[in-house]
Scaffold this active site. Structure first.
Site, PDB file in Angstrom:
ATOM      1  N   GLY A 172     -43.313  84.323  39.670  1.00 18.69           N
ATOM      2  CA  GLY A 172     -42.021  83.736  40.038  1.00 18.69           C
ATOM      3  C   GLY A 172     -40.908  84.769  39.970  1.00 18.69           C
ATOM      4  O   GLY A 172     -40.051  84.841  40.863  1.00 18.69           O
ATOM      5  N   LYS A 180     -59.378  80.550  48.424  1.00 18.55           N
ATOM      6  CA  LYS A 180     -58.910  81.292  47.241  1.00 18.55           C
ATOM      7  C   LYS A 180     -59.449  80.656  45.959  1.00 18.55           C
ATOM      8  O   LYS A 180     -59.814  81.362  45.015  1.00 18.55           O
ATOM      9  CB  LYS A 180     -57.376  81.341  47.213  1.00 18.55           C
ATOM     10  CG  LYS A 180     -56.894  82.304  46.150  1.00 18.55           C
ATOM     11  CD  LYS A 180     -55.444  82.676  46.261  1.00 18.55           C
ATOM     12  CE  LYS A 180     -55.132  83.753  45.214  1.00 18.55           C
ATOM     13  NZ  LYS A 180     -53.741  83.742  44.810  1.00 18.55           N
TER      14      LYS A 180
HETATM   15  P1  NAD Z   1     -46.884  82.762  34.156  1.00 21.98           P
HETATM   16  O1  NAD Z   1     -47.515  82.032  33.014  1.00 21.98           O
HETATM   17  O2  NAD Z   1     -46.527  84.189  33.985  1.00 21.98           O
HETATM   18  O3  NAD Z   1     -45.551  81.994  34.632  1.00 21.98           O
HETATM   19  C1  NAD Z   1     -45.364  80.612  34.525  1.00 21.98           C
HETATM   20  C2  NAD Z   1     -43.979  80.396  33.912  1.00 21.98           C
HETATM   21  O4  NAD Z   1     -43.704  79.014  33.958  1.00 21.98           O
HETATM   22  C3  NAD Z   1     -43.899  80.823  32.450  1.00 21.98           C
HETATM   23  O5  NAD Z   1     -42.858  81.765  32.274  1.00 21.98           O
HETATM   24  C4  NAD Z   1     -43.621  79.519  31.696  1.00 21.98           C
HETATM   25  O6  NAD Z   1     -42.718  79.695  30.606  1.00 21.98           O
HETATM   26  C5  NAD Z   1     -43.007  78.658  32.788  1.00 21.98           C
HETATM   27  N1  NAD Z   1     -43.225  77.217  32.564  1.00 21.98           N
HETATM   28  C6  NAD Z   1     -44.380  76.538  32.654  1.00 21.98           C
HETATM   29  N2  NAD Z   1     -44.189  75.236  32.432  1.00 21.98           N
HETATM   30  C7  NAD Z   1     -42.890  75.062  32.208  1.00 21.98           C
HETATM   31  C8  NAD Z   1     -42.079  73.934  31.946  1.00 21.98           C
HETATM   32  N3  NAD Z   1     -42.557  72.680  31.885  1.00 21.98           N
HETATM   33  N4  NAD Z   1     -40.768  74.136  31.748  1.00 21.98           N
HETATM   34  C9  NAD Z   1     -40.250  75.369  31.821  1.00 21.98           C
HETATM   35  N5  NAD Z   1     -40.956  76.487  32.091  1.00 21.98           N
HETATM   36  C10 NAD Z   1     -42.267  76.332  32.281  1.00 21.98           C
HETATM   37  O7  NAD Z   1     -47.876  82.548  35.390  1.00 21.98           O
HETATM   38  P2  NAD Z   1     -48.015  83.449  36.711  1.00 21.98           P
HETATM   39  O8  NAD Z   1     -48.975  84.542  36.456  1.00 21.98           O
HETATM   40  O9  NAD Z   1     -46.688  83.760  37.259  1.00 21.98           O
HETATM   41  O10 NAD Z   1     -48.782  82.415  37.661  1.00 21.98           O
HETATM   42  C11 NAD Z   1     -48.146  81.270  38.203  1.00 21.98           C
HETATM   43  C12 NAD Z   1     -49.118  80.641  39.213  1.00 21.98           C
HETATM   44  O11 NAD Z   1     -49.331  81.568  40.288  1.00 21.98           O
HETATM   45  C13 NAD Z   1     -50.497  80.340  38.655  1.00 21.98           C
HETATM   46  O12 NAD Z   1     -51.033  79.213  39.285  1.00 21.98           O
HETATM   47  C14 NAD Z   1     -51.308  81.557  39.050  1.00 21.98           C
HETATM   48  O13 NAD Z   1     -52.699  81.301  39.126  1.00 21.98           O
HETATM   49  C15 NAD Z   1     -50.716  81.849  40.411  1.00 21.98           C
HETATM   50  N6  NAD Z   1     -50.840  83.238  40.837  1.00 21.98           N
HETATM   51  C16 NAD Z   1     -50.480  84.236  39.990  1.00 21.98           C
HETATM   52  C17 NAD Z   1     -50.611  85.546  40.426  1.00 21.98           C
HETATM   53  C18 NAD Z   1     -50.219  86.704  39.524  1.00 21.98           C
HETATM   54  O14 NAD Z   1     -50.533  87.847  39.873  1.00 21.98           O
HETATM   55  N7  NAD Z   1     -49.517  86.491  38.421  1.00 21.98           N
HETATM   56  C19 NAD Z   1     -51.111  85.823  41.710  1.00 21.98           C
HETATM   57  C20 NAD Z   1     -51.418  84.753  42.563  1.00 21.98           C
HETATM   58  C21 NAD Z   1     -51.287  83.454  42.107  1.00 21.98           C
END
Ligand code: NAD
Length: 307
Positions: A12, A183
């Site tokens: 994000g 995926k």
């Molecule tokens: P992450 O855990 O780093 O980020 C998720 C964020 O959401 C965290 O900072 C957490 O604090 C916040 N969060 C979750 N629930 C919350 C709530 N109820 N209220 C407030 N904040 C909340 O995860 P990520 O690695 O960024 O991955 C996110 C999604 O994207 C996942 O489904 C992952 O599989 C997918 N994804 C990630 C990547 C990658 O490289 N990181 C690549 C492709 C897809």
């Protein structure tokens, strides 16, 4: 465009920085106090391709603090966290807000449909990646792309255009479900097996029976997909898997599930192998390997949490 990123974690934050740099008004929504404090005090630190760190000032608030209206909310929590996030941000979701989910796994669309009309939902898959090194700091490499589609009758083109202004390489597709299942097939092999075999992706590739395991997992997924009218192309997934094993691609990478287990967090297993196992049971399609893998990952989550 006025954009909120709900789940301002690894991915994000990466997308948020790029959208802000393109001139969009971006707000991060997150609930991790140390991460929010670090970003709001010192800026988000991004280390891209091992170069010098750069700082970006994107405002981040909690779901309870967020106010205003957004044209677009990009949902990027981990999949098990999505429902709670949608509940908490409900006050700022209006009938004019489009919600784009880019989280991995199956079942996200059904979760969002409990909160908003189908015509507000966009779903996508992304090849962008990012790692959250510590609160307020992400590490990124290379670039990525996104395929997305409106799930109902919405016009997704303004969103595609806005995201492409930020160089996010977004393409409209008319078959996002096939891309999501593709995926999910890859992730249902690499994520749990990296945990269960304690191996990075290249190490998994050295297992003599690794590809047989992959084929058995995918064969079950294909049978479940057929019931839902989704064509799971096993040969195409196996070809992608073979490429990912190479060190110059993702070989040296530990999948996110491995990192979640190490950090004592809940994984996305119920939205990968667990999803196929659940639908298989409902529809009488045998999914013994996906079911076993789901149980083993849940056991591992419990063990690591109490360690
Ligand atoms: P992450 O855990 O780093 O980020 C998720 C964020 O959401 C965290 O900072 C957490 O604090 C916040 N969060 C979750 N629930 C919350 C709530 N109820 N209220 C407030 N904040 C909340 O995860 P990520 O690695 O960024 O991955 C996110 C999604 O994207 C996942 O489904 C992952 O599989 C997918 N994804 C990630 C990547 C990658 O490289 N990181 C690549 C492709 C897809």
């Amino acid at each position: 465009m006025k954009i909120a990123i709900a789940g301002f974690g690894a991915l994000g934050a990466r997308l948020g920085v790029k959208l802000q740099a393109a001139g969009h008004e971006v707000t991060g929504i997150d609930g991790w106090p140390a991460h929010i404090a670090a970003i709001n005090t010192n800026g988000l630190i991004v280390i891209h391709d091992n170069q010098a760190p750069k700082k970006y000032f994107v405002p981040v608030v909690t779901p309870q603090e967020v106010t205003g209206e957004f044209d677009l909310i990009i949902l990027l929590t981990k999949t098990p966290q999505l429902d709670r996030m949608l509940t908490d941000i409900a006050p700022v979701v209006t009938k004019n807000t489009q919600l784009l989910v880019l989280s991995n796994g199956l079942g996200n669309i059904e979760v969002i449909e409990k909160h908003v009309a189908r015509d507000q939902i966009l779903a996508g898959v992304t090849l962008w990646t990012s790692t959250l090194a510590k609160p307020g700091e992400i590490h990124t490499t290379g670039s990525g792309s996104i395929k997305l589609q409106a799930i109902g009758h919405a016009n997704a083109e303004p969103v595609v255009e806005a995201m492409n202004q930020a160089g996010l390489n977004v393409e409209l597709t008319d078959d996002v479900l096939t891309a999501i299942w593709h995926k999910a097939g890859i992730n249902s092999v690499l994520n749990p097996l990296s945990v269960l075999l304690d191996a990075n992706i290249a190490e998994f590739g050295t297992a003599g029976n690794g590809m047989d395991l992959a084929l058995t997992i995918l064969d079950e997924i294909q049978k479940v997909g057929a019931l839902q009218g989704i064509k799971v192309d096993i040969a195409a997934i196996m070809s992608d898997l073979t490429n990912l094993l190479k060190p110059e691609n993702a070989g040296n990478h530990y999948p996110s599930m491995y990192q979640d287990i190490q950090n004592g967090k809940r994984t996305e297993i119920d939205f990968l192998n667990g999803y196929f196992s659940k639908i298989g049971h409902q529809e009488d399609v045998p999914t013994p390997l996906n079911t076993m893998i789901t149980h083993l990952i849940h056991a591992k989550e419990d063990i690591e949490r109490v360690k």
